[in-house]
Enzyme design. Structure first.
Site, PDB file in Angstrom:
ATOM      1  N   PHE A 168      -2.440  15.895   4.709  1.00 20.09           N
ATOM      2  CA  PHE A 168      -2.514  15.329   3.363  1.00 20.09           C
ATOM      3  C   PHE A 168      -1.166  15.430   2.658  1.00 20.09           C
ATOM      4  O   PHE A 168      -0.527  16.476   2.663  1.00 20.09           O
ATOM      5  CB  PHE A 168      -3.597  16.059   2.567  1.00 20.09           C
ATOM      6  N   GLU A 202       0.839  -1.205   0.000  1.00 19.47           N
ATOM      7  CA  GLU A 202       0.000   0.000   0.000  1.00 19.47           C
ATOM      8  C   GLU A 202       0.872   1.252   0.000  1.00 19.47           C
ATOM      9  O   GLU A 202       2.012   1.216   0.477  1.00 19.47           O
ATOM     10  CB  GLU A 202      -0.863   0.018   1.273  1.00 19.47           C
ATOM     11  N   LYS A 228      -0.491   7.004   8.953  1.00 18.45           N
ATOM     12  CA  LYS A 228      -0.915   8.138   9.794  1.00 18.45           C
ATOM     13  C   LYS A 228      -1.565   7.560  11.047  1.00 18.45           C
ATOM     14  O   LYS A 228      -2.787   7.405  11.084  1.00 18.45           O
ATOM     15  CB  LYS A 228      -1.940   8.989   9.043  1.00 18.45           C
ATOM     16  N   ASP A 273      -4.406   5.370   6.274  1.00 16.07           N
ATOM     17  CA  ASP A 273      -4.960   6.579   6.887  1.00 16.07           C
ATOM     18  C   ASP A 273      -6.001   6.142   7.927  1.00 16.07           C
ATOM     19  O   ASP A 273      -5.657   5.840   9.067  1.00 16.07           O
ATOM     20  CB  ASP A 273      -5.533   7.448   5.762  1.00 16.07           C
TER      21      ASP A 273
HETATM   22  P1  5GP Z   1      -7.701   4.656   4.337  1.00 19.51           P
HETATM   23  O1  5GP Z   1      -8.720   3.662   3.814  1.00 19.51           O
HETATM   24  O2  5GP Z   1      -6.674   4.036   5.242  1.00 19.51           O
HETATM   25  O3  5GP Z   1      -8.371   5.860   4.964  1.00 19.51           O
HETATM   26  O4  5GP Z   1      -6.974   5.283   3.114  1.00 19.51           O
HETATM   27  C1  5GP Z   1      -6.229   4.565   2.278  1.00 19.51           C
HETATM   28  C2  5GP Z   1      -6.082   5.234   0.926  1.00 19.51           C
HETATM   29  O5  5GP Z   1      -6.471   6.612   0.921  1.00 19.51           O
HETATM   30  C3  5GP Z   1      -4.638   5.227   0.575  1.00 19.51           C
HETATM   31  O6  5GP Z   1      -4.268   4.041  -0.042  1.00 19.51           O
HETATM   32  C4  5GP Z   1      -4.519   6.439  -0.322  1.00 19.51           C
HETATM   33  O7  5GP Z   1      -4.821   6.061  -1.639  1.00 19.51           O
HETATM   34  C5  5GP Z   1      -5.544   7.400   0.210  1.00 19.51           C
HETATM   35  N1  5GP Z   1      -4.924   8.382   1.121  1.00 19.51           N
HETATM   36  C6  5GP Z   1      -4.944   8.408   2.473  1.00 19.51           C
HETATM   37  N2  5GP Z   1      -4.260   9.459   2.970  1.00 19.51           N
HETATM   38  C7  5GP Z   1      -3.765  10.111   1.902  1.00 19.51           C
HETATM   39  C8  5GP Z   1      -2.932  11.280   1.752  1.00 19.51           C
HETATM   40  O8  5GP Z   1      -2.483  11.951   2.699  1.00 19.51           O
HETATM   41  N3  5GP Z   1      -2.624  11.618   0.473  1.00 19.51           N
HETATM   42  C9  5GP Z   1      -3.073  10.936  -0.609  1.00 19.51           C
HETATM   43  N4  5GP Z   1      -2.708  11.389  -1.786  1.00 19.51           N
HETATM   44  N5  5GP Z   1      -3.845   9.844  -0.515  1.00 19.51           N
HETATM   45  C10 5GP Z   1      -4.180   9.435   0.733  1.00 19.51           C
HETATM   46 MG    MG Z   2      -3.618   3.297  -1.582  1.00 18.12          MG
END
Ligand code: 5GP
Ligand code: MG
Length: 192
Positions: A163, A110, A142, A114
């Site tokens: 971000f 991955e 994060k 987040d």
């Molecule tokens: P989660 O499901 O853990 O919230 O997010 C996972 C996905 O969200 C990551 O694989 C990524 O594609 C996107 N994402 C999460 N945080 C960020 C960030 O700070 N920047 C960007 N560009 N994508 C993020």
């Molecule tokens: Mg991703």
């Protein structure tokens, strides 16, 4: 001689300003450490490395070229954030794997964890296919915004809840091509 890749001092996307956060050399050094650990931990097996598209494509390419044990690669894609900077919380599969997972050692790669919803979804989805083992690698984590906690076997960098873009990660599909990671400049935009 090939010219070096250009590293901008700041990047502006849709009126938001991003500044350098993790440089290309530090990323490559950390990838080398992670690859060494994976080569050691998975010696004797032939894992399938799965790239979670689109964000992990650059990390994935740099990581697998440092893998020295026998391995295979495959790709899957989840629904994205769309044009936003905040996770929607709903995860869907939009591109399936081509490989047979049953009985295999799987390494899921991955870009960033987040909220943890995407990892939660993928872990459950892959577990149903009965892999021999499942390991998770993420370049970024994060911890303060993670709502569903799963063990992450290899983490590149823990970062604050802000971000980031570059090195595969996008904002509204832009900035994936940057060779390093940039962070939203809070002096300019404090949306997140
Ligand atoms: P989660 O499901 O853990 O919230 O997010 C996972 C996905 O969200 C990551 O694989 C990524 O594609 C996107 N994402 C999460 N945080 C960020 C960030 O700070 N920047 C960007 N560009 N994508 C993020
Ligand atoms: Mg991703």
């Amino acid at each position: 001689m090939t010219a070096p890749i250009e590293i901008p001092n700041e990047v502006e996307i849709r009126g938001d300003r991003f500044v350098p956060f993790i440089d290309a050399q530090r990323i490559q050094e950390r990838i080398r450490e992670i690859a060494d650990a994976i080569n050691r931990d998975l010696t004797g097996s032939t894992p399938i490395f799965i790239c979670v598209l689109n964000g992990a494509f650059m990390f994935f390419a740099d990581l697998v070229r440092r893998i020295t044990i026998d391995c295979e690669v495959d790709f899957l894609k989840l629904s994205s954030y769309g044009e936003e900077k905040i996770s929607s919380g709903s995860v869907k599969l939009v591109k399936d794997l081509n490989c047979e997972v049953e009985g295999r050692h799987i390494v899921l790669v991955e870009d960033i964890v987040d909220t943890g919803y995407s990892i939660d979804f993928m872990k459950k989805w892959i577990a149903k296919k009965n892999p021999a083992t499942l390991k998770i690698v993420t370049l970024l984590h994060k911890p303060s915004s993670t709502k569903i906690t799963h063990a992450l076997d290899y983490v590149g960098f823990e970062i604050p809840t802000k971000f980031v873009v570059g090195y595969g990660l996008d904002y509204a599909q832009k900035a994936r091509n940057l060779p390093a990671i940039y962070i939203l400049d809070s002096n300019h935009d404090n949306e997140q």
